[in-house]
Design a protein around this motif. Structure first.
Motif, mmCIF file in Angstrom:
data_model
loop_
_atom_site.group_PDB
_atom_site.id
_atom_site.type_symbol
_atom_site.label_atom_id
_atom_site.label_comp_id
_atom_site.label_asym_id
_atom_site.label_seq_id
_atom_site.Cartn_x
_atom_site.Cartn_y
_atom_site.Cartn_z
ATOM 1 N N CYS A 145 0.836 -1.212 0.000
ATOM 2 C CA CYS A 145 0.000 0.000 0.000
ATOM 3 C C CYS A 145 0.863 1.251 0.000
ATOM 4 C CB CYS A 145 -0.928 0.010 1.216
ATOM 5 S SG CYS A 145 -2.251 -1.192 1.128
ATOM 6 N N HIS A 146 1.918 1.250 0.836
ATOM 7 C CA HIS A 146 2.804 2.415 0.898
ATOM 8 C C HIS A 146 3.475 2.674 -0.444
ATOM 9 C CE1 HIS A 146 3.200 1.704 5.526
ATOM 10 N NE2 HIS A 146 2.059 2.275 5.194
ATOM 11 N N LYS A 147 3.918 1.600 -1.093
ATOM 12 C CA LYS A 147 4.620 1.769 -2.369
ATOM 13 C C LYS A 147 3.664 2.248 -3.464
ATOM 14 C CE LYS A 147 8.501 -1.370 -1.584
ATOM 15 N NZ LYS A 147 9.242 -2.567 -2.028
ATOM 16 N N LEU A 148 2.449 1.724 -3.472
ATOM 17 C CA LEU A 148 1.467 2.192 -4.460
ATOM 18 C C LEU A 148 1.122 3.656 -4.224
ATOM 19 C CD1 LEU A 148 -0.963 -0.863 -4.733
ATOM 20 C CD2 LEU A 148 0.702 -0.102 -6.417
ATOM 21 N N CYS A 149 1.050 4.034 -2.942
ATOM 22 C CA CYS A 149 0.778 5.435 -2.600
ATOM 23 C C CYS A 149 1.899 6.337 -3.122
ATOM 24 C CB CYS A 149 0.643 5.576 -1.085
ATOM 25 S SG CYS A 149 0.288 7.238 -0.517
ATOM 26 N N VAL A 150 3.143 5.885 -2.986
ATOM 27 C CA VAL A 150 4.286 6.641 -3.496
ATOM 28 C C VAL A 150 4.199 6.777 -5.016
ATOM 29 C CG1 VAL A 150 6.789 6.541 -3.859
ATOM 30 C CG2 VAL A 150 5.832 6.077 -1.590
ATOM 31 N N CYS A 151 3.909 5.667 -5.704
ATOM 32 C CA CYS A 151 3.798 5.698 -7.172
ATOM 33 C C CYS A 151 2.741 6.705 -7.619
ATOM 34 C CB CYS A 151 3.455 4.307 -7.703
ATOM 35 S SG CYS A 151 4.780 3.097 -7.488
ATOM 36 N N ASN A 152 1.581 6.682 -6.940
ATOM 37 C CA ASN A 152 0.505 7.611 -7.306
ATOM 38 C C ASN A 152 0.886 9.058 -7.013
ATOM 39 O OD1 ASN A 152 -1.101 5.560 -8.206
ATOM 40 N ND2 ASN A 152 -2.445 5.501 -6.437
ATOM 41 N N VAL A 193 -3.266 13.583 0.727
ATOM 42 C CA VAL A 193 -3.074 13.615 2.185
ATOM 43 C C VAL A 193 -2.455 12.309 2.661
ATOM 44 C CG1 VAL A 193 -4.272 13.753 4.394
ATOM 45 C CG2 VAL A 193 -4.970 15.233 2.514
ATOM 46 N N ARG A 194 -2.832 11.195 2.035
ATOM 47 C CA ARG A 194 -2.295 9.886 2.424
ATOM 48 C C ARG A 194 -0.774 9.871 2.273
ATOM 49 N NH1 ARG A 194 -5.423 6.917 -0.541
ATOM 50 N NH2 ARG A 194 -6.980 6.582 1.060
ATOM 51 N N PHE A 195 -0.268 10.465 1.194
ATOM 52 C CA PHE A 195 1.176 10.508 0.993
ATOM 53 C C PHE A 195 1.831 11.431 2.021
ATOM 54 C CE2 PHE A 195 4.919 12.441 -1.123
ATOM 55 C CZ PHE A 195 5.694 11.294 -1.251
ATOM 56 N N GLN A 196 1.183 12.546 2.324
ATOM 57 C CA GLN A 196 1.719 13.452 3.337
ATOM 58 C C GLN A 196 1.818 12.759 4.691
ATOM 59 O OE1 GLN A 196 2.841 16.554 3.153
ATOM 60 N NE2 GLN A 196 2.471 16.938 0.987
ATOM 61 N N GLN A 197 0.822 11.941 5.015
ATOM 62 C CA GLN A 197 0.859 11.195 6.275
ATOM 63 C C GLN A 197 1.986 10.172 6.275
ATOM 64 O OE1 GLN A 197 -3.205 9.839 6.116
ATOM 65 N NE2 GLN A 197 -3.875 11.330 7.636
ATOM 66 N N LEU A 198 2.242 9.603 5.118
ATOM 67 C CA LEU A 198 3.324 8.623 4.982
ATOM 68 C C LEU A 198 4.675 9.255 5.285
ATOM 69 C CD1 LEU A 198 3.849 5.660 4.102
ATOM 70 C CD2 LEU A 198 4.138 6.494 1.785
#
Length: 968
Positions: free
Chosen positions: A352-359, A372-377
């Motif tokens: 999930c984290h890696k897909l979030c980074v890709c997006n 926001v999800r990436f900012q939280q990461l």
């Protein structure tokens, strides 16, 4: 001369040079040749879509008669000409739905397409799915296809960029369009079976229609209009169908397969076409859909496969270069993985984290705001995650000379990455990376690294406890983008104000627009935006929007903090906004208490809350914006907590006259108060009946203007001032059983009258108090009544699934709509809940002869004929003819002989034994079971009546328990 015309003349006569004047809509009425000349300009002003809006808005304006009463738009030559002009503009645009959808609001587009149906002579009163397109004239068939393409295209896009006044109308239209989407798909699939060229109206054919030249058939002939080849139409329809099935594919694998096939056909047809003038699709998006369909990433069953997960990550990284997969598809894949994590699937967090980074990197490359999800990461990243981010950044740029835009956007992303990382060691990992060195100039790198060093030594002033909401100092300046992200994430009022102070010190712009999902009710927009101080305006707007969001997700603790801070703020300068906040805080407390009640709490609301609700209902403050929903929920609150005395005796008469929901609440309370008495009052019930009939009726305007499907999307008007859709919303806020029973009873009776089917009536309690006929039955919307009955009973059963009366009503609804298995299931449930799962006898007022006969028919329609024979014994007068006929059936889908032991009626057992002996001699096992059943001593007819009754009751219970195991 009109005032508008005079202004235009004055402007023309001015000696001061000015830009060319915009052509006004009424000039096209005066000069028939002006429209074509205007549209042929390179930069027409107004634009074509703006002309359509102006023409249709003018044509649909209501008029006012001599008594100052509002009348529906007149059906006169002026309005007909304006509608025709709108159609001619759309014809000039070659009916490009993509452009029309982007430029027109949903109500205006809907009006335009309905006019197209009308002028194209689409048969009125007939569903489009029932039309045979092959038998219709070419322009008529094409109008139907255009309408249905737009139907579900709007549902796919859900494009709600609409002016606020039209919001309710748009929601109603979209609701109906969603319901019609299945029919629209069928229509378009039917269009694919046609192998002939099509023709669509042009400006010329529309002129011929206006001149009444259609009498010679020219506008309906095969040569009239703009020719669209079979391949062009099929290419467009395959693409449209592919889009809708693709949307459904993440939860429906067959739909995904259909999408893939439609996109394959689109690609093949698109290659064949010499000209694509009439095919409106984005080749890049088509390629993205096709790539997405090559491997079904959305299949939930495959998400646990880690090799596939790696393949998904790899495909996303590659797509960052090609950018062919649609962004919404990539986000839906990420949501699927996150859902599996929430379900407890192991090993998918990192995926999930890696897909979030890709997006996020895809968003950055396209210049979009990071999620926001990436900012939280990035709040607590590991070095491994930062390394992966840098790897994806490197691989996401084109290898051979990336574009300047891509380089600039990637450089901005890496700067943002540095600014977001708290750990200085990770900042240096980024700043020392080869890509960072290549994309940023040396001066930029030095300035950024120095900023990071200083930031690490900055003291966080916001951690200091503060005594007052106002006494908040601004901390050291940081990047605007980072502050905006903190503003989005924060729920602490003091922190929100501190961030806004810092932002206003850096830039002077409206920060309430930072997040498009921040919404405040339209009733309050003008009051808030009229606040002169920009910081205060932002703060009020954001505190209210965040508080409302917290209420929507049932986070009432944060909502109270945000609203309290907002109340403290506005009290200083605006009595109007102070009252607004008090009203919203009341709604918050009402919802909080209702939520606890829905979760099982039996605690009554405190007297203070009841008193505040009464105060709101009686409040009359001039020029105060009031939200209808607050009044609705206050009335529902009073009904749910049985404050019937207040609603029936103490509420001021002026409120009843001015607020339709208070009137509705008063009538419901009065009717419920009188129901338990020895004599059920019909006067109050009749008043309630009349009000509900008004809500479910169509206005004269609606009836006169509706043609076929057009009628479904007209706004229903009621003298009560309550739309049917809003009425259903209000009903679903009620919890009190007697109130719901009363409404169910009313709608069941109304449903029976409008359906006019005596044989298949639905039953409910207290039916006798309602009228048995309607004076103006044609005005009642049958579909609205049917929908309300189904939704009301289904909702009531979610509150109490063990109410036997509601269960019988729901079973009857299924029965009259031929859903026999579902009906039998609920009839059995109704019996089970009132007999401790059939350990006691089911009361005869529950299993009446009518219910038993319907259970018999359900079993018969499902070919369970032995069950039919057993149930025939339950009737007060045993139905031997039906039982004998059922036992003769050879094609029985039940266990047959396993049910023989539940037969206690000797006459039926004797018939069964003889039938098997003479007609089924070769089946000796059945005969032995039947003989054993009839030979039981307790069934001997010489036994006392008490023994026979006990034997019957024992078999009834065992049979019903066996049926429950089969159907539950």
């Amino acid at each position: 001369m009109s005032a508008e015309a005079a202004d235009r003349v004055a402007a023309v006569g001015s000696s001061r040079p000015s830009t060319p004047l915009q052509t006004s809509w009424f000039e096209f009425l005066l000069d028939g040749s002006l429209l074509e000349k205007h549209l042929q300009k390179s930069n027409p002003d107004p634009l074509p879509v703006q002309l359509i809006i102006q023409f249709l808005e003018q044509a649909s304006k209501p008029s006012v008669n001599e008594q100052n009463q509002v009348q529906p738009p007149a059906d006169n030559r002026r309005n007909r000409t304006l509608k025709l002009l709108a159609l001619k503009v759309a014809a000039h645009m070659k009916w490009d739905l993509e452009v029309l959808e982007k430029g027109l609001t949903i109500p205006v587009l809907n009006m335009l397409l309905n006019e197209l149906l009308c002028v194209s002579k689409v048969p009125p009163g007939v569903k489009h799915v029932d039309l045979d397109l092959s038998t219709l004239p070419p322009t008529t068939a094409m109008a139907v296809i255009i309408y249905n393409r737009c139907d579900f295209s709007l549902v796919v896009c859900l494009r709600l960029s609409i002016v606020q006044q039209e919001k309710e109308m748009t929601e109603n239209i979209l609701t109906v369009l969603k319901e019609q989407a299945a029919d629209s798909i069928s229509v378009l699939e039917g269009a694919l079976r046609l192998k002939k060229d099509f023709y669509v109206h042009t400006m010329r054919t529309l002129d011929l229609l206006a001149a009444d030249a259609a009498a010679n058939g020219e506008t309906e002939s095969s040569t009239a209009g703009l020719r669209i080849s079979t391949d062009e139409l099929h290419c467009q329809v395959h693409y449209d169908l592919g889009c809708i099935f693709f949307q459904q594919g993440c939860t429906d694998q067959p739909a995904f397969e259909k999408a893939r096939e439609h996109f394959r056909q689109t690609k093949e047809l698109f290659k064949k076409l010499d000209s694509t003038v009439h095919v409106h699709l984005d080749e890049k998006r088509l390629a993205g859909y096709w790539n997405a369909c090559k491997f079904p990433l959305c299949r939930t069953c495959d998400l646990v496969s880690l090799p596939l997960s790696q393949a998904v990550i790899e495909s996303f990284i590659k797509d960052n270069v090609t950018r062919s997969l649609p962004n919404h598809f990539r986000r839906s894949v990420l949501r699927e993985f996150m859902y599996k994590v929430q379900q407890g699937e192991a090993g998918l967090d990192e995926v999930c984290h890696k897909l979030c980074v890709c997006n996020a990197i895809r968003d950055a490359l396209e210049g979009d705001v990071l999620s926001v999800r990436f900012q939280q990461l990035l709040l607590k990243p590991s070095k491994r995650m930062v390394d992966f981010i840098l790897e994806v950044c490197t691989r996401s740029l084109e290898k051979d000379r990336p574009s300047e835009t891509s380089r600039r956007n990637m450089a901005n992303f890496m700067k943002t990455l540095c600014e977001s990382l708290e750990d200085l060691s990770l900042v240096f990992v980024v700043s020392s990376h080869k890509l960072f060195m290549e994309l940023l100039r040396e001066e930029e790198r030095k300035v950024l690294v120095e900023q990071m060093r200083k930031r690490s030594a900055t003291i966080n002033l916001s951690a200091k406890p503060l005594p007052s909401f106002y006494d908040i100092p601004a901390s050291a300046s940081v990047n605007i983008g980072q502050l905006e992200q903190q503003l989005i994430l924060s729920l602490e009022p003091r922190r929100i104000r501190q961030i806004l102070i810092e932002l206003h010190g850096m830039a002077e712009r409206p920060f309430w627009r930072v997040n498009s999902k921040w919404e405040v009710p339209p009733d309050y927009i003008n009051v808030i935006l009229s606040i002169k101080d920009n910081l205060t305006k932002d703060l009020v707007y954001i505190l209210m929007a965040k508080g409302l969001h917290c209420i929507s997700i049932k986070d009432f603790a944060h909502a109270r903090q945000l609203f309290s801070a907002c109340l403290e703020l506005v009290t200083e300068f605006s009595p109007k906004l102070r009252q607004v906040m008090l009203n919203e805080m009341l709604l918050l407390e009402v919802r909080a208490h209702e939520t606890m009640a829905a979760e099982g709490s039996k605690e009554r609301p405190p007297p203070d809350l009841v008193s505040r609700v009464r105060g709101y209902l009686e409040m009359r403050i001039h020029d105060l914006p009031l939200r209808q929903v607050v009044g609705e929920e206050c009335v529902a609150f009073m009904l749910n907590w049985r404050e019937n005395d207040y609603l029936t005796l103490q509420v001021p008469p002026s409120l009843v006259m001015n607020n339709p929901y208070i009137k509705l609440g008063q009538l419901l309370a009065s009717t419920c108060k009188e129901l338990p008495g020895p004599k059920e009052s019909r006067r109050t019930a009749k008043e309630l009946w009349d009000v509900v009939v008004q809500i479910c009726s169509m206005s004269i305007q609606h009836k006169r203007n509706s043609e076929g499907r057009v009628g479904l999307i007209k706004q229903r008007e009621s003298s009560m001032g309550i739309l049917h859709s809003k009425f259903i919303t209000f009903i679903k806020k009620l919890r009190e059983p007697l109130v719901l029973t009363t409404l169910i009873s009313l709608f069941v009776r109304l449903h029976s009258i409008v359906r006019d089917d005596i044989v298949n009536e639905v039953t409910a309690e207290h039916l006798s108090i309602w009228p048995s006929s309607l004076p103006n039955i044609q005005a009642v919307d049958v579909e609205a009544v049917a929908v309300t009955v189904k939704e009301l009973v289904s909702y009531a059963l979610t509150l109490n699934p063990n109410n036997q009366s509601w269960l019988i009503t729901q079973a009857d609804i299924y029965f009259v709509t031929n859903q026999y298995s579902a009906a039998l299931n609920l009839y059995l449930q109704a019996g089970a809940v009132c007999s401790d799962f059939f350990t006691k006898a089911v009361p005869p007022d529950v299993y009446t002869d009518q219910v038993l006969k319907r259970m018999i028919k359900c079993c018969s329609m499902m070919n369970c004929h032995t069950q039919v024979a057993v149930l025939c014994q339950f009737l007060r007068e045993v139905d031997y003819m039906t039982a004998f006929k059922a036992l003769q059936e050879q094609n029985s889908h039940d266990a047959m002989d396993s049910f023989y032991d539940y037969i206690w009626d000797v006459t039926i057992l004797e018939y069964l034994t003889q039938y098997i002996q003479y007609y089924l001699q070769f089946i000796t096992e059945k005969r032995q079971i039947a003989i054993k059943a009839i030979g039981q001593t307790e069934l001997n007819t010489s036994n006392p009546e008490e023994v026979l009754q006990l034997a019957a009751q024992k078999r009834k219970k065992r049979f019903l328990q066996a049926m429950a195991k089969l159907y539950f």
